[in-house]
Structure formats: C-alpha cells, structure tokens
Design an enzyme around this catalytic site. Structure first.
Site, PDB file in Angstrom:
ATOM      1  CD  GLU A 193      -3.156  -1.001   2.040  1.00 27.96           C
ATOM      2  OE1 GLU A 193      -3.598   0.132   2.327  1.00 27.96           O
ATOM      3  OE2 GLU A 193      -3.585  -2.059   2.552  1.00 27.96           O
ATOM      4  N   GLY A 194       1.964   1.202  -0.704  1.00 24.46           N
ATOM      5  CA  GLY A 194       2.865   2.341  -0.828  1.00 24.46           C
ATOM      6  C   GLY A 194       4.080   2.175   0.053  1.00 24.46           C
TER       7      GLY A 194
END
Length: 373
Positions: free
Chosen positions: A356-357
C-alpha cells in the site's frame, strides 16, 4: 491495558474488547489454520464476534474504527488482523461502487465470513507505479475480455470474489476500470506464493476472461478513483497494524528485561537496555497519535488526508521495525527460536513498509505536499 486519554470511552472499549477477543478466541483459531492459506474458520469467527460486522455495518466503518480494530487484533493475533484487513480491502470497492444486485449477492456473504474477497491491483511491472498497470480489458459485446497477470494479491488464488483493476483506455490514471470478478469465471487461474511470513497470497492469470458489463465497479475509466477511495480509507490503518505489532514487541521486551538477571541485577537496571526501550515507547506513542490524527482527518473530510496518511504509515511502520528489532536484541538468541513471539513478529513486520505504498513512496507524497503551494 493502557488507557489512551485522547480516545472516547466507546473507542477505548472497542480497543480493549478486541484485544481480549484476539487473545482468547481468535488466536487459538489462527493456530489451527494452515500457514499460507485462507483460514475460513477465522473469518467466520471475525464475523460472529463482531469485527467484520463493524466493518460492514449499516452506518459504514470509520477510519478510526479500522485503526482501533487493526491495532487491537495485531497485538495478539496478526493472522486475524490480516484476515480482517484484506477482507475489507477486497470488498470495499464492491460495497461502494457495485450495482445493487452485486452488492446484494456478495456483501452479506463477505460480512458473514462465508465468502472471501481479494483486492487485485498489483502487477509484475506495476507495483508502486500502479497507474501504469497493463492487465487489458477489451470491450466484447455485453462485457469485457480480461487478459494479463496480477501478482502479490492477498487471498489469491482462493478468494471467491476479486476487485480487479484493468486497462480499458489510454495510458495513465483515466484509462483504468474496476471490475468485480468471481473466482469461477472461465479462464481465471492462479497460484499461491510462499513469502518470508506465510500469508494467503498469490498470482492471478487472466486468459480471455469474460466479465459482464454489469460487473463494472463505478464508471468505465473510473477505476483509479475506486481504488484510491478504498486505499485512502485503509492506509491509516496499515500504521495501526504496525503499532499493534510494535506494542506487542515492547510489552515482551519490558517483561523480559524486568525479570532477566545479568551481572547481579535485572537487565532493566542497565541504561543501555532501558533507555533504548524508552525511546521506542516515545516513538510508538507519537506514531499512534499520528495514525489516529490521519484517521480523524479522513473521517472529517480534511483536505490533508493524503499527507497525513503518508506520514502515519511511514512513521508507524518504520517505528515497528525498530521496536521488533530492539525487542529481539534484548531477548537474545531465544527470540530467534521458531515459534517465539518475536520470531513471528520479525517476519510479519517487514511487509507493511512495502505494501500500500512503500516508505519511499510515502516520503515522496509528503515532500510533494510540502512544495504544493
């Protein structure tokens, strides 16, 4: 259990009761599962005992509720935390963007733990740079034909329904469309992947998979907005997952150093041991407040949510890595024995700094916000 003065009584009760649930009910169920595979009894227990009902309640789940649930579960049962998070992530696009008949078909089953969901965004050549994904969706009569590969998809290949993001138009954000794709469609296959920390995760291969037009989530070409709406809600709570693991590691380190004798006194009596733990406790407290601040920003519609979520995820996941590493250091070799809590956390804590990043992406988001005006 620690009382957090910035939480309301209702929020504190949710945190405390979920920790007890994770320790007494969910952890034993998780231990009976097969590592690296979907644990359906665990999902059903998450539904039966409340956490999944909170996520799929009629009023909708808040970012703060997600943070409290994920932190509390992670303290005692990381498997339950991950099952809850992935179930929510995979089904939220359907909950918010699907046609009514699809929502009615899937969301009650997902909320009851009877159906398993997956969020299919990442590709072999599109990890952090997801705007350049290549899974192709070609219009074909009353639907689309999907061809390509997804990788590192949680709950794949065994989920029952996937939120899939594919290219229907030009390169970039606006050429992406989201689809609800049942596992049993002809041409959809996959395989499990074995990671350092065993999770149900794998690849999905689409070979001319026909998806009906009424399975589009949102509008054609609007898939990026569907993905970002989902990730913006869930990103602060990735930090909460990390905080839960960090708290478990810190608690274990404090207990060990209080009782472990060396050179005639407890390890806690040596500043070389106690002061680094004091630093971690301080950083952990700051990270928790930042995570909750980001969640509040999301829940109140603040325009700083992207920057605050990036800060929260960055600080929380990096702090958790340091906390687990330090806890192992003060325990010594016993913490590296297979089956020890810290050996488990050492493998679990690494992935949140990537998914998620990655931390580098979070720094880029923060830096861009600094210079935006």
């Amino acid at each position: 259990m620690t009382r957090h003065v910035h939480l309301t009584d209702e929020q504190q009760d949710l945190l405390d009761s979920t920790q007890v649930l994770a320790r007494d009910i969910l952890a034993p169920i998780a231990e009976q599962g097969t590592p690296g595979t979907v644990n359906r009894p665990l999902l059903r227990a998450l539904a039966e005992h409340g956490p999944l009902r909170t996520v799929f309640g009629d009023e909708g789940v808040s970012a703060m509720q997600l943070c409290l649930l994920r932190e509390a579960l992670a303290v005692h049962c990381t498997e339950a935390e991950t099952a809850l998070a992935v179930q929510g992530l995979g089904s939220f696009p359907i909950l918010t963007a699907a046609a009514p008949h699809l929502r009615e078909q899937w969301i009650p089953r997902v909320a009851a733990g009877e159906a398993v969901a997956g969020f299919a965004l990442t590709e072999p050549s599109a990890g952090s740079d997801v705007a350049n994904l290549e899974l192709k969706a070609t219009k074909d009569g009353d639907g689309y034909r999907l061809t390509g590969t997804k990788i590192y998809i949680s709950n794949a290949p065994d989920a029952d329904i996937y939120s899939v993001f594919a290219r229907t138009g030009d390169p970039g954000f606006r050429g992406i469309t989201a689809f609800a794709v049942p596992r049993d469609l002809p041409g959809l296959t996959g395989r499990a992947l074995q990671l350092v920390s065993p999770h149900p995760i794998g690849t999905l291969d689409f070979q001319d998979v026909h998806v009906p037009a009424d399975h589009v989530l949102g509008e054609p070409g609007g898939g990026w907005d569907v993905a970002m709406k989902t990730l913006n809600l869930f990103r602060p709570s990735v930090g909460a997952f990390a905080i839960g693991m960090a708290q478990a590691a810190l608690d274990a380190a404090i207990e060990h150093t209080r009782t472990r004798q060396a050179f005639g006194k407890p390890l806690a009596g040596f500043q070389g041991v106690s002061h680094p733990l004091a630093d971690i406790a301080t950083q952990l407290h700051a990270a928790r407040l930042l995570v909750h601040n980001a969640a509040t920003a999301y829940d109140t519609g603040a325009d700083t949510i992207a920057q605050l979520s990036a800060m929260a995820k960055l600080l929380a996941t990096e702090t958790a890595q340091r906390a687990v590493d330090l806890a192992i250091q003060v325990h010594g070799a016993k913490a590296l024995e297979q089956g020890h809590l810290l050996e488990h956390l050492y493998r679990e804590v690494r992935a949140p700094r990537i998914y998620e990043g990655a931390s580098e992406i979070q720094r880029e988001i923060i830096a861009r916000a600094l210079y935006k005006n």
